[in-house]
Scaffold this motif. Structure first.
Motif, PDB file in Angstrom:
ATOM      1  N   ILE A  82       6.476  10.068  -4.206  1.00  0.00           N
ATOM      2  CA  ILE A  82       5.553   8.927  -4.236  1.00  0.00           C
ATOM      3  C   ILE A  82       6.194   7.844  -5.091  1.00  0.00           C
ATOM      4  O   ILE A  82       6.837   8.144  -6.098  1.00  0.00           O
ATOM      5  CB  ILE A  82       4.168   9.363  -4.784  1.00  0.00           C
ATOM      6  CG1 ILE A  82       3.202   8.185  -4.813  1.00  0.00           C
ATOM      7  CG2 ILE A  82       4.278  10.017  -6.150  1.00  0.00           C
ATOM      8  CD1 ILE A  82       1.764   8.582  -5.120  1.00  0.00           C
ATOM      9  N   SER A  94      -6.692   9.068  -8.115  1.00  0.00           N
ATOM     10  CA  SER A  94      -5.269   9.234  -7.823  1.00  0.00           C
ATOM     11  C   SER A  94      -5.091   9.984  -6.508  1.00  0.00           C
ATOM     12  O   SER A  94      -5.730  11.014  -6.279  1.00  0.00           O
ATOM     13  CB  SER A  94      -4.592  10.004  -8.950  1.00  0.00           C
ATOM     14  OG  SER A  94      -3.367  10.528  -8.503  1.00  0.00           O
ATOM     15  N   THR A  95      -4.220   9.471  -5.645  1.00  0.00           N
ATOM     16  CA  THR A  95      -4.012  10.107  -4.336  1.00  0.00           C
ATOM     17  C   THR A  95      -3.436  11.514  -4.484  1.00  0.00           C
ATOM     18  O   THR A  95      -3.770  12.414  -3.721  1.00  0.00           O
ATOM     19  CB  THR A  95      -3.080   9.245  -3.462  1.00  0.00           C
ATOM     20  OG1 THR A  95      -1.978   8.803  -4.260  1.00  0.00           O
ATOM     21  CG2 THR A  95      -3.788   8.056  -2.892  1.00  0.00           C
ATOM     22  N   ASN A 149       2.645   6.799  -8.827  1.00  0.00           N
ATOM     23  CA  ASN A 149       1.465   7.654  -8.920  1.00  0.00           C
ATOM     24  C   ASN A 149       0.447   7.018  -9.855  1.00  0.00           C
ATOM     25  O   ASN A 149       0.331   7.373 -11.022  1.00  0.00           O
ATOM     26  CB  ASN A 149       1.877   9.051  -9.407  1.00  0.00           C
ATOM     27  CG  ASN A 149       0.698  10.008  -9.412  1.00  0.00           C
ATOM     28  OD1 ASN A 149      -0.373   9.677  -8.919  1.00  0.00           O
ATOM     29  ND2 ASN A 149       0.896  11.168  -9.980  1.00  0.00           N
ATOM     30  N   LEU A 150      -0.297   6.050  -9.330  1.00  0.00           N
ATOM     31  CA  LEU A 150      -1.280   5.332 -10.149  1.00  0.00           C
ATOM     32  C   LEU A 150      -2.549   6.164 -10.295  1.00  0.00           C
ATOM     33  O   LEU A 150      -2.902   6.932  -9.405  1.00  0.00           O
ATOM     34  CB  LEU A 150      -1.633   3.991  -9.491  1.00  0.00           C
ATOM     35  CG  LEU A 150      -0.491   3.033  -9.181  1.00  0.00           C
ATOM     36  CD1 LEU A 150      -1.031   1.787  -8.516  1.00  0.00           C
ATOM     37  CD2 LEU A 150       0.249   2.640 -10.455  1.00  0.00           C
ATOM     38  N   ASN A 151      -3.234   5.982 -11.418  1.00  0.00           N
ATOM     39  CA  ASN A 151      -4.527   6.662 -11.600  1.00  0.00           C
ATOM     40  C   ASN A 151      -5.599   6.091 -10.688  1.00  0.00           C
ATOM     41  O   ASN A 151      -6.639   6.702 -10.499  1.00  0.00           O
ATOM     42  CB  ASN A 151      -4.993   6.531 -13.060  1.00  0.00           C
ATOM     43  CG  ASN A 151      -4.081   7.277 -13.995  1.00  0.00           C
ATOM     44  OD1 ASN A 151      -3.462   8.264 -13.583  1.00  0.00           O
ATOM     45  ND2 ASN A 151      -3.965   6.820 -15.221  1.00  0.00           N
ATOM     46  N   THR A 202       0.815  -1.209   0.000  1.00  0.00           N
ATOM     47  CA  THR A 202       0.000   0.000   0.000  1.00  0.00           C
ATOM     48  C   THR A 202       0.848   1.258   0.000  1.00  0.00           C
ATOM     49  O   THR A 202       0.433   2.291  -0.513  1.00  0.00           O
ATOM     50  CB  THR A 202      -0.929   0.003   1.228  1.00  0.00           C
ATOM     51  OG1 THR A 202      -1.602  -1.244   1.281  1.00  0.00           O
ATOM     52  CG2 THR A 202      -1.966   1.095   1.145  1.00  0.00           C
ATOM     53  N   TRP A 258      -5.545   0.669  -2.926  1.00  0.00           N
ATOM     54  CA  TRP A 258      -5.468   0.456  -1.468  1.00  0.00           C
ATOM     55  C   TRP A 258      -6.629  -0.397  -0.976  1.00  0.00           C
ATOM     56  O   TRP A 258      -6.431  -1.364  -0.241  1.00  0.00           O
ATOM     57  CB  TRP A 258      -5.466   1.814  -0.751  1.00  0.00           C
ATOM     58  CG  TRP A 258      -5.679   1.716   0.726  1.00  0.00           C
ATOM     59  CD1 TRP A 258      -4.988   0.937   1.606  1.00  0.00           C
ATOM     60  CD2 TRP A 258      -6.660   2.413   1.514  1.00  0.00           C
ATOM     61  NE1 TRP A 258      -5.465   1.108   2.892  1.00  0.00           N
ATOM     62  CE2 TRP A 258      -6.495   2.014   2.844  1.00  0.00           C
ATOM     63  CE3 TRP A 258      -7.642   3.344   1.204  1.00  0.00           C
ATOM     64  CZ2 TRP A 258      -7.287   2.514   3.884  1.00  0.00           C
ATOM     65  CZ3 TRP A 258      -8.424   3.843   2.228  1.00  0.00           C
ATOM     66  CH2 TRP A 258      -8.250   3.425   3.553  1.00  0.00           C
ATOM     67  N   GLY A 277      -5.027   4.984  -7.417  1.00  0.00           N
ATOM     68  CA  GLY A 277      -4.311   4.813  -6.150  1.00  0.00           C
ATOM     69  C   GLY A 277      -5.178   4.380  -4.978  1.00  0.00           C
ATOM     70  O   GLY A 277      -4.883   3.404  -4.288  1.00  0.00           O
ATOM     71  N   VAL A 296       1.392   3.788  -3.097  1.00  0.00           N
ATOM     72  CA  VAL A 296       0.507   4.842  -3.622  1.00  0.00           C
ATOM     73  C   VAL A 296       0.326   6.007  -2.638  1.00  0.00           C
ATOM     74  O   VAL A 296      -0.516   6.855  -2.850  1.00  0.00           O
ATOM     75  CB  VAL A 296      -0.880   4.269  -4.001  1.00  0.00           C
ATOM     76  CG1 VAL A 296      -0.758   3.301  -5.156  1.00  0.00           C
ATOM     77  CG2 VAL A 296      -1.553   3.617  -2.808  1.00  0.00           C
TER      78      VAL A 296
END
Length: 313
Positions: free
Chosen positions: A71, A139-140, A74-76, A60, A82, A78, A63
């Motif tokens: 980071i 995204s976070t 940086n996933l779209n 986890t 999780w 994020g 993200v």
């Protein structure tokens, strides 16, 4: 040390200055202890269980943004990543309980899985109402950026007070912290799924538990408290203007990541502090009260909150 302060006792004292390396000492002690596998147990399940509990927790951290560019991935998706990966943890708890060849451990594993599944749903609904309706992104980094317009006035906690409270309660239950620590009631004679564990495998459950608490507090910071952004309105622009005007841009570039990390962690540690206070203040609830709270109370409130947010949008 916080727990000790709440209970008016001294707490760890001799391991390092003010006892700050007590956790490290405990970790080394557990690492060196004998690893016992009970007779008649399923050795594979018994060994894999703790690993399945810990690995998703470590993954986890990919993200979680500690700053603008600090980071790992940086996933779209994020936040979705999780939620998806944390739903693997109950499998590990069930495997540990079932593989122990102990009926108490098995009951503890079932209890843990029931609790995790119950509270994941309100948690996911709270995240949905923020990411889909308020931020328009999973995204976070985007979620934090959207909260940065007017300092602390644009934090999601003001726009989502109900969701914030539901998220806090659900994340405490998800991390199995008091008053929801039924699966691993460690003060009892028969604790739960980790009854038969010793040594490093036993330590892994605790590592998973505390790292999960840190993840929850980081997500509270990202989703509701503006992440790494400064809480005072317009202060970042002001600092940037000064650094450009006085030609100290390089030092500002070095200082900014440090400030970002400090801001993120200080907000997160505030939540950690609150969760440790609740651990030492509130009594444990019964399993039926726990499930009632999740299904009959938090779930309808989280659903209502999602519908409200959607209708306002």
């Amino acid at each position: 040390k916080i727990s000790a302060g709440v209970q008016q006792r001294i707490g760890p004292e001799y391991a390092g200055p003010l006892g700050i390396i007590q956790s490290l000492a405990d970790g080394i002690k557990l690492l060196l202890k004998e690893d016992i596998i009970p007779a008649g147990s399923n050795a594979w399940l018994f060994t894999i269980g703790p690993a399945i509990v810990v690995i998703p927790v470590f993954l986890t951290y990919l993200v979680i943004p500690f700053g603008q560019n600090i980071i790992l991935a940086n996933l779209n998706i994020g936040v979705f990543f999780w939620i998806a990966i944390s739903s693997v943890v109950p499998l590990g708890l069930l495997m540990s309980g079932y593989g122990s060849n102990n009926k108490y451990s098995f009951l503890g594993g079932l209890r843990a899985a029931a609790q995790s599944i119950s509270y994941e749903i309100p948690l996911a609904l709270c995240v949905l109402s923020i990411s889909l309706h308020l931020s328009g992104s999973l995204s976070t980094v985007d979620i934090v950026e959207i909260q940065s317009k007017y300092g602390f006035l644009s934090w999601n906690v003001w726009r989502q007070p109900i969701g914030f409270i539901v998220f806090l309660i659900s994340s405490l239950a998800e991390c199995e912290r008091l008053p929801f620590d039924l699966p691993e009631a460690e003060e009892e004679l028969v604790a739960g799924y980790q009854t038969e564990y010793s040594g490093i495998k036993f330590a892994l459950f605790y590592v998973g538990s505390y790292l999960n608490l840190l993840i929850s507090s980081l997500f509270v910071t990202i989703l509701y408290l503006g992440g790494w952004k400064s809480s005072i309105p317009f202060v970042e622009n002001f600092i940037q203007n000064i650094s450009i005007n006085y030609g100290i841009n390089e030092s500002f570039d070095v200082l900014k990541p440090v400030l970002d990390i400090f801001t993120t962690l200080s907000k997160s540690y505030l939540f950690l502090f609150i969760s440790i206070l609740t651990r030492r203040t509130l009594p444990r609830v019964r399993i039926d009260q726990l499930l009632d709270l999740g299904w009959k109370f938090l779930l309808p409130i989280a659903l209502g909150n999602l519908l409200l947010t959607a209708s306002f949008q």
